[in-house]
Motif scaffolding. Structure first.
Motif, PDB file in Angstrom:
ATOM      1  N   CYS A  89      -6.008  -0.604   7.953  1.00 43.17           N
ATOM      2  CA  CYS A  89      -6.301   0.065   6.681  1.00 43.17           C
ATOM      3  C   CYS A  89      -7.523   0.975   6.784  1.00 43.17           C
ATOM      4  N   VAL A 100       0.872  -1.165   0.000  1.00 40.23           N
ATOM      5  CA  VAL A 100       0.000   0.000   0.000  1.00 40.23           C
ATOM      6  C   VAL A 100       0.908   1.212   0.000  1.00 40.23           C
ATOM      7  N   CYS A 131      -7.017   3.315   3.579  1.00 37.39           N
ATOM      8  CA  CYS A 131      -6.791   2.535   2.361  1.00 37.39           C
ATOM      9  C   CYS A 131      -7.518   1.189   2.395  1.00 37.39           C
ATOM     10  N   TRP A 189      -3.775   6.802  -1.806  1.00 34.65           N
ATOM     11  CA  TRP A 189      -3.294   5.432  -1.616  1.00 34.65           C
ATOM     12  C   TRP A 189      -3.541   4.574  -2.854  1.00 34.65           C
TER      13      TRP A 189
END
Length: 177
Positions: free
Chosen positions: A162, A8, A167, A15
């Motif tokens: 995340c 990532v 992301c 992202w």
């Protein structure tokens, strides 16, 4: 040993995520090079590796430099070749036991009374830099609590991280969720 590796990376536009094949990697520097190749101009590059629903490794590069690594359990280095590559050279415990400043018990610092609730694996030995996501909203104590929380698989920990850093959709797309 089955694994999932998601890179990532964050650049000026946000992202981006990509699945990485770590087959044949011989050392941590080679893995870092593979992470750099995802987006050479990335300000922040993270690699989440989960293995057999047991182990989690997070790598971080800022501006392509300053490699930092966290692993949920040092035993991963002994369990597989990939674990040896990612975790084998890390000797620093994620928490200084004598320090006492970080409490890795599930629910610690949340006001819950979890003293009697065991961690997912009381023998787990997290190593590396547990503070590597602090500036992104995941403190060392929170990361350690997530890894120690009973019933949380590495995929769940990655999803939680995340979600916080922004992301989650990109990583879910990689998984096909």
């Amino acid at each position: 040993m089955a694994y999932f590796a998601a890179a990532v990376v964050r650049d000026a536009t946000g992202w981006t995520a990509a699945e990485l094949d770590l087959t044949g990697m011989v050392d941590l520097d080679e893995v870092a090079d593979r992470l750099r190749d995802v987006e050479p101009d990335a300000r922040t590059a993270l690699l989440f590796v989960e293995s057999d629903d047991i182990y989690l490794v997070i790598m971080r590069l800022d501006d392509g430099e300053d490699l930092r690594v966290f692993a949920s359990d040092s035993a991963f280095a002994e369990e597989s070749r990939l674990g040896a590559v990612l975790v084998g050279d890390i000797k620093v415990p994620a928490v200084e036991i004598e320090d006492g400043s970080v409490d890795a018990r599930p629910g610690a610092g949340t006001g819950e009374d979890d003293n009697e609730r065991p961690a997912a694996d009381p023998d787990a030995d997290p190593v590396g830099d547990a503070d590597l996501l602090a500036d992104l909203g995941i403190s060392a104590s929170r990361l350690l609590r997530l890894c120690a929380h009973e019933g949380m698989l590495p995929a769940d920990v990655i999803a939680e991280i995340c979600q916080v850093i922004g992301c989650a959709d990109e990583v879910e797309d990689l998984r096909g969720v």
